[in-house]
Design an enzyme around this catalytic site. Sequence first.
Site, mmCIF file in Angstrom:
data_model
loop_
_atom_site.group_PDB
_atom_site.id
_atom_site.type_symbol
_atom_site.label_atom_id
_atom_site.label_comp_id
_atom_site.label_asym_id
_atom_site.label_seq_id
_atom_site.Cartn_x
_atom_site.Cartn_y
_atom_site.Cartn_z
ATOM 1 N N ARG A 184 0.893 -1.277 -0.094
ATOM 2 C CA ARG A 184 -0.100 0.006 0.003
ATOM 3 C C ARG A 184 0.764 1.306 -0.110
ATOM 4 O O ARG A 184 0.504 2.263 -0.772
ATOM 5 C CB ARG A 184 -1.007 -0.076 1.304
ATOM 6 C CG ARG A 184 -1.718 1.383 1.389
ATOM 7 C CD ARG A 184 -2.660 1.435 2.599
ATOM 8 N NE ARG A 184 -3.503 2.397 2.696
ATOM 9 C CZ ARG A 184 -4.581 2.456 3.526
ATOM 10 N NH1 ARG A 184 -4.850 1.585 4.125
ATOM 11 N NH2 ARG A 184 -5.313 3.873 3.235
ATOM 12 N N ASN B 24 -10.594 -4.547 -1.442
ATOM 13 C CA ASN B 24 -10.449 -3.121 -2.718
ATOM 14 C C ASN B 24 -9.613 -3.789 -3.852
ATOM 15 O O ASN B 24 -8.518 -4.507 -3.302
ATOM 16 C CB ASN B 24 -10.052 -1.908 -2.062
ATOM 17 C CG ASN B 24 -11.093 -1.154 -1.300
ATOM 18 O OD1 ASN B 24 -12.115 -0.972 -1.861
ATOM 19 N ND2 ASN B 24 -11.006 -0.722 -0.034
ATOM 20 N N TYR C 71 -14.492 10.108 -2.097
ATOM 21 C CA TYR C 71 -13.463 9.890 -3.133
ATOM 22 C C TYR C 71 -13.435 10.582 -4.427
ATOM 23 O O TYR C 71 -12.626 10.676 -5.051
ATOM 24 C CB TYR C 71 -13.467 8.329 -3.471
ATOM 25 C CG TYR C 71 -13.222 7.221 -2.501
ATOM 26 C CD1 TYR C 71 -11.861 6.855 -2.458
ATOM 27 C CD2 TYR C 71 -14.158 6.871 -1.403
ATOM 28 C CE1 TYR C 71 -11.254 6.125 -1.477
ATOM 29 C CE2 TYR C 71 -13.657 5.861 -0.484
ATOM 30 C CZ TYR C 71 -12.235 5.675 -0.499
ATOM 31 O OH TYR C 71 -11.717 4.551 0.424
#
Length: 421
Positions: free
Chosen positions: A90, A144, A244
Site C-alpha cells: 500500500r 478493494n 473519493y
Amino acid sequence: MRLAVVGGGSTYTPELIDGFARMRETLPVTELVLIDPDTERLELVGGLARRIFARQGHDGAVTTTADLDAGVDGADAVLLQLRVGGQAARLQDETWPLDCGCVGQETTGAGGLAKALRTVPVVLDIAERVRRASPGAWIIDFTNPVGIVTRALLRAGHRAVGLCNVAIGLQRRFAGLLGMAPSEVHLDHVGLNHLTWETGVRLGGPGGTDVLPDLLGEHGGRIAEDLRLPQPLLERLGVVPSYYLRYFYAHDEVVAELRSGPSRAAEVAAMEKRLLEMYADPALDEKPELLARRGGAFYSEAAVDLAAALLGGGGSPYQVVNTLNRGTLPFLPDDAVVEVQAQVGRDGAQPLPVAGCDPLYTGLVSAVAAYEDLALEAALRGGRERVFRALLSHPLIGQYTYAEKLTDSLIAHNREHLPWA
C-alpha cells in the site's frame, strides 16, 4: 450458521466481531472462522474476538486457522477482507504515482490498478476453493478495489456481492443531522465503487420524501467539511459526492498534500502496530477506541445486514451494494458492476431503478467503468500493454507519457506478485 472471514487477522476484524456480537438476533452466528496465513496476528485477533463475544454474551464459537480449505468448508457465507502485499505494498501504491504528478491512492488511479493486479488472481483462487468446499456459500467482498474484484468474481460465475462502507457512513451521518433513526433514511446512491453521488435522501424508503435540498441548505457546511470539498461546490452540484470524488474534483490540491505530508499507509502501519499491542492484552474485551481511526466505520453493521439478507435470516430489505448493472445505468454494459441501492434476498441483489443521471456524472462513470474493464483484463491476462491501456484510459492519468512511466513503475514495484512480469 457458519461464517468464515478470509483475512481474519486484519486489525479491522474486531469491528466486525463487535457487530456480530451486538446484532446476533439479526445474524445468529454459531461458528465464526477467522482465516489468515499470519498465525501470530491471527491468534491475537482471535483471542480478542472470543473475549468480545464472551463480554457481550454471545455463545457462538470463534475458531482460527491458516488452512483456507478447512476454514471455508461448510460455510454459509465467506467474507473477503484481504490485502495482498500488506501495508508495504500500500505504501508503494501511494508513493510512486506522485512522481508523475498523479494521485497515489490504494483504490483509484495507478495505485488502485496495482492493487487490482495483485488481488484479482488471489481472490479468484480463493473463490474457486470456496465453490469446491461450500458450493452454496455467498461470497461478500470487502476487498478493494471492490468494483473490479466483484466484477471478476461475478464474471467467473461466483455467488458474490460487493460491499463498501461509504454509503452506510453517509446514511448514519445524514440520520444524525436529521435527528432520525438510520433505518428511516434511504439514499438514492448511484455510480461505481468509490465513484458515487447521493442524488436523493428519502425518508421512509424508496419513493419517500426527498429531503436532500433541505439537508444541504441547513447542514451543507458540515457535509462539505466532512468531504473536504468547498460548500459552494456542493450547492452547485445539488448532490453529495463520495469523499473519493475529491481525487477527481480537487486532483492537484490532493497531489500537493500527498507530496508534503506523511502517507496514509505509514499512518495505518503505525496504528496497526499499536492496535496489535492492545489486542495482546488479555484484559481487553471490547474494540478499542483507536480502531475508529483505522477506517471501516460501520463496516460491521453493513456486513451483518448483507449476510443476514443473503442467508434469509433478516437484515434490511434495501441496501447499497456492488452488483451487476443489468440495465440499471443504461449507458453502461449489463455486465458492469455498479454501486446502487438494491433489494437483497436469498437470490442475491436486484438493483432498484435509478432515475436519469446528469451528464456531469455519466461521463465520469462511463470513463471509469471502461478503465475497470481494461484493468480486469490486465489482472486476468497480464502483459505490459494491457497495463498501459488501462492506465491511459483512466481519467486521473490520460497522458501517454504518464501512462508509459507509470506502467514501468507499477511493474517494477510489483514483480513478486505478477508472474508474467
